[in-house]
Design a protein around this motif. Structure first.
Motif, mmCIF file in Angstrom:
data_model
loop_
_atom_site.group_PDB
_atom_site.id
_atom_site.type_symbol
_atom_site.label_atom_id
_atom_site.label_comp_id
_atom_site.label_asym_id
_atom_site.label_seq_id
_atom_site.Cartn_x
_atom_site.Cartn_y
_atom_site.Cartn_z
ATOM 1 N N ASN A 38 -26.121 24.903 2.015
ATOM 2 C CA ASN A 38 -27.272 25.386 1.252
ATOM 3 C C ASN A 38 -27.047 25.200 -0.246
ATOM 4 O OD1 ASN A 38 -28.525 26.240 3.661
ATOM 5 N ND2 ASN A 38 -27.440 28.176 3.580
ATOM 6 N N GLU A 51 -22.037 32.163 5.264
ATOM 7 C CA GLU A 51 -22.892 30.997 5.106
ATOM 8 C C GLU A 51 -22.038 29.753 5.228
ATOM 9 O OE1 GLU A 51 -25.153 30.888 1.538
ATOM 10 O OE2 GLU A 51 -26.502 32.465 2.190
ATOM 11 N N LYS A 56 -29.412 22.938 7.376
ATOM 12 C CA LYS A 56 -29.338 24.135 6.547
ATOM 13 C C LYS A 56 -29.453 25.351 7.460
ATOM 14 C CE LYS A 56 -30.800 22.509 2.087
ATOM 15 N NZ LYS A 56 -31.720 22.593 0.973
#
Length: 140
Positions: A76, A30, A110
């Protein structure tokens, strides 16, 4: 005939396991992996990462000559509720207090992932850095 069928089944299972492993690795990554490399003969300090609507700037500890520092910026988790899109910037002040900005990732939202490598090539007498940036961004 049985041996050939067994090989086909084993091959299919190996392909499925490989595909699942690839998807798991992609989902596990991520944000952006950032590596800062100090290629100068001096310690570098006072660097931080920022972007619009970040909860708080991310300070980079001092990096000794010839050393590297790696971190992950996860938009995020690191963004406030107003975040929708931004550019990831490396910022610092020189010896005279002037702010300098280097763009690591020019645009992201995001869910974007990627990596950037910042090579600090030199520091002038005023504390201004010469940097080289290599980056790669994905939208998934």
């Amino acid at each position: 005939m049985k041996g050939k069928m067994k090989k086909i089944i084993v091959s299919i299972i190996v392909l499925i396991i490989g595909a699942l492993g690839f998807v798991t690795i992609r989902l596990a990554q991520e944000g952006f992996d950032i590596r800062v490399e100090n290629e100068t003969n001096k310690e570098v300090s006072g660097l931080y990462l920022t972007y619009d609507n970040i909860k708080s700037d991310i300070n980079i500890p001092s990096i000794a000559s010839g050393e590297k520092y790696t971190l992950n910026v996860n938009q995020n988790e690191d963004s406030n509720n107003d975040f929708s899109e931004a550019a990831l910037k490396l910022e610092y002040k020189d010896n005279k207090g002037n702010l300098h900005t280097e763009y690591l990732i020019g645009y992201f939202e995001k869910g974007y992932t990627g990596k950037a490598v910042v090579n600090i090539k030199s520091i002038d007498e005023n504390g201004k850095l010469e940097v080289e940036i290599k980056n790669h961004t994905s939208v998934y």
